[in-house]
Design a protein around this motif. Structure first.
Motif, PDB file in Angstrom:
ATOM      1  N   ASP A  81       0.845  -1.191   0.000  1.00 26.74           N
ATOM      2  CA  ASP A  81       0.000   0.000   0.000  1.00 26.74           C
ATOM      3  C   ASP A  81       0.874   1.232   0.000  1.00 26.74           C
ATOM      4  OD1 ASP A  81      -3.101  -0.280   0.422  1.00 26.74           O
ATOM      5  OD2 ASP A  81      -2.198  -1.967   1.484  1.00 26.74           O
ATOM      6  N   GLU A  82       0.270   2.378  -0.354  1.00 29.78           N
ATOM      7  CA  GLU A  82       0.999   3.639  -0.384  1.00 29.78           C
ATOM      8  C   GLU A  82       1.101   4.275   0.994  1.00 29.78           C
ATOM      9  OE1 GLU A  82      -0.712   6.203  -3.302  1.00 29.78           O
ATOM     10  OE2 GLU A  82      -0.603   4.682  -4.867  1.00 29.78           O
ATOM     11  N   SER A  83       0.245   3.870   1.914  1.00 30.48           N
ATOM     12  CA  SER A  83       0.193   4.475   3.237  1.00 30.48           C
ATOM     13  C   SER A  83      -0.110   3.396   4.267  1.00 30.48           C
ATOM     14  CB  SER A  83      -0.915   5.544   3.266  1.00 30.48           C
ATOM     15  OG  SER A  83      -1.157   5.974   4.583  1.00 30.48           O
ATOM     16  N   ASP A  84       0.260   3.640   5.516  1.00 35.37           N
ATOM     17  CA  ASP A  84      -0.079   2.680   6.569  1.00 35.37           C
ATOM     18  C   ASP A  84      -1.458   2.959   7.170  1.00 35.37           C
ATOM     19  OD1 ASP A  84       0.417   4.925   8.101  1.00 35.37           O
ATOM     20  OD2 ASP A  84       1.875   3.961   9.415  1.00 35.37           O
ATOM     21  N   THR A  85      -2.178   3.921   6.590  1.00 37.07           N
ATOM     22  CA  THR A  85      -3.541   4.226   7.022  1.00 37.07           C
ATOM     23  C   THR A  85      -4.483   4.071   5.836  1.00 37.07           C
ATOM     24  OG1 THR A  85      -2.685   5.800   8.648  1.00 37.07           O
ATOM     25  CG2 THR A  85      -5.033   5.933   8.124  1.00 37.07           C
ATOM     26  N   LEU A  86      -5.453   3.189   5.987  1.00 41.19           N
ATOM     27  CA  LEU A  86      -6.415   2.924   4.920  1.00 41.19           C
ATOM     28  C   LEU A  86      -7.483   4.012   4.892  1.00 41.19           C
ATOM     29  CD1 LEU A  86      -6.820  -0.870   5.673  1.00 41.19           C
ATOM     30  CD2 LEU A  86      -5.500   0.152   3.801  1.00 41.19           C
ATOM     31  N   TRP A  87      -7.971   4.317   3.696  1.00 43.05           N
ATOM     32  CA  TRP A  87      -9.018   5.326   3.516  1.00 43.05           C
ATOM     33  C   TRP A  87     -10.366   4.612   3.583  1.00 43.05           C
ATOM     34  CZ3 TRP A  87      -9.105  10.311   3.933  1.00 43.05           C
ATOM     35  CH2 TRP A  87     -10.221  11.025   3.495  1.00 43.05           C
ATOM     36  N   LEU A  88     -11.201   4.991   4.549  1.00 41.77           N
ATOM     37  CA  LEU A  88     -12.468   4.306   4.784  1.00 41.77           C
ATOM     38  C   LEU A  88     -13.688   5.078   4.294  1.00 41.77           C
ATOM     39  CD1 LEU A  88     -11.875   2.959   8.404  1.00 41.77           C
ATOM     40  CD2 LEU A  88     -11.253   1.912   6.225  1.00 41.77           C
ATOM     41  N   ASP A  89     -13.512   6.301   3.833  1.00 36.56           N
ATOM     42  CA  ASP A  89     -14.645   7.175   3.545  1.00 36.56           C
ATOM     43  C   ASP A  89     -15.076   7.214   2.087  1.00 36.56           C
ATOM     44  OD1 ASP A  89     -15.110   7.971   6.211  1.00 36.56           O
ATOM     45  OD2 ASP A  89     -13.331   9.232   6.094  1.00 36.56           O
ATOM     46  N   GLY A  90     -14.651   6.237   1.320  1.00 35.74           N
ATOM     47  CA  GLY A  90     -15.110   6.141  -0.055  1.00 35.74           C
ATOM     48  C   GLY A  90     -14.118   6.672  -1.064  1.00 35.74           C
ATOM     49  N   LYS A  91     -14.111   6.042  -2.210  1.00 37.33           N
ATOM     50  CA  LYS A  91     -13.155   6.398  -3.267  1.00 37.33           C
ATOM     51  C   LYS A  91     -13.336   7.817  -3.764  1.00 37.33           C
ATOM     52  CE  LYS A  91     -14.151   3.225  -6.144  1.00 37.33           C
ATOM     53  NZ  LYS A  91     -14.142   2.296  -7.285  1.00 37.33           N
ATOM     54  N   ALA A  92     -14.572   8.290  -3.844  1.00 34.64           N
ATOM     55  CA  ALA A  92     -14.836   9.616  -4.393  1.00 34.64           C
ATOM     56  C   ALA A  92     -14.229  10.729  -3.533  1.00 34.64           C
ATOM     57  CB  ALA A  92     -16.344   9.842  -4.546  1.00 34.64           C
ATOM     58  N   SER A  93     -14.103  10.489  -2.228  1.00 34.91           N
ATOM     59  CA  SER A  93     -13.576  11.524  -1.337  1.00 34.91           C
ATOM     60  C   SER A  93     -12.111  11.313  -0.982  1.00 34.91           C
ATOM     61  CB  SER A  93     -14.413  11.573  -0.049  1.00 34.91           C
ATOM     62  OG  SER A  93     -14.235  10.393   0.705  1.00 34.91           O
ATOM     63  N   LYS A  94     -11.493  10.302  -1.567  1.00 41.67           N
ATOM     64  CA  LYS A  94     -10.098   9.992  -1.241  1.00 41.67           C
ATOM     65  C   LYS A  94      -9.164  11.054  -1.802  1.00 41.67           C
ATOM     66  CE  LYS A  94      -6.649   6.374  -1.605  1.00 41.67           C
ATOM     67  NZ  LYS A  94      -6.290   5.120  -2.261  1.00 41.67           N
ATOM     68  N   PRO A  95      -8.303  11.616  -0.957  1.00 44.80           N
ATOM     69  CA  PRO A  95      -7.321  12.589  -1.453  1.00 44.80           C
ATOM     70  C   PRO A  95      -6.369  11.930  -2.448  1.00 44.80           C
ATOM     71  CG  PRO A  95      -7.370  12.555   0.949  1.00 44.80           C
ATOM     72  CD  PRO A  95      -8.191  11.400   0.471  1.00 44.80           C
ATOM     73  N   GLN A  96      -6.073  12.619  -3.489  1.00 45.10           N
ATOM     74  CA  GLN A  96      -5.151  12.093  -4.501  1.00 45.10           C
ATOM     75  C   GLN A  96      -3.728  12.524  -4.154  1.00 45.10           C
ATOM     76  OE1 GLN A  96      -6.198   9.930  -6.822  1.00 45.10           O
ATOM     77  NE2 GLN A  96      -8.175  10.172  -5.790  1.00 45.10           N
ATOM     78  N   PRO A  97      -2.765  11.586  -4.348  1.00 47.22           N
ATOM     79  CA  PRO A  97      -1.356  11.919  -4.021  1.00 47.22           C
ATOM     80  C   PRO A  97      -0.778  12.960  -4.939  1.00 47.22           C
ATOM     81  CG  PRO A  97      -1.544   9.664  -4.894  1.00 47.22           C
ATOM     82  CD  PRO A  97      -2.920  10.262  -4.847  1.00 47.22           C
TER      83      PRO A  97
END
Length: 97
Positions: A81-97
């Motif tokens: 993974d890119e981060s040790d914290t998973l994004w749980l709030d949905g793909k649409a709201s995921k911050p882009q790197p």
């Protein structure tokens, strides 16, 4: 497949964000330490038709939260993974790197 990719695929299949599924699991008491992974997997299979691989990614989040072991970050292993914290709030709201 990374943990995050599993969670994103779960969202695609169920129409629910990982956080929403965690909240549903909590209302069912599946976040209690005595609940076995098999019980959670059975629920995910019956209600959402999720298989074992996707289900186990969600079991991890239900039991341990969004933090994953840093050994998966930047590695070339199966669950990288890119981060040790998973994004749980949905793909649409995921911050882009």
């Amino acid at each position: 497949m990374s943990f995050q990719a599993y969670l994103d695929a779960i969202e695609d299949k169920t129409g629910l964000t990982p956080r929403q599924l965690v909240e549903i699991a909590e209302t069912k008491g599946f976040n209690e330490p005595s609940v076995k992974a098999g019980t959670i997997l059975e629920w995910l299979k019956a209600d959402y038709e999720l298989g074992r691989g996707h289900g186990m990614a969600l079991v991890h989040v239900i039991r341990k939260g969004p933090q994953i072991d840093s050994k998966h970050v930047g590695s070339d292993g199966t669950h990288r993974d890119e981060s040790d914290t998973l994004w749980l709030d949905g793909k649409a709201s995921k911050p882009q790197p």
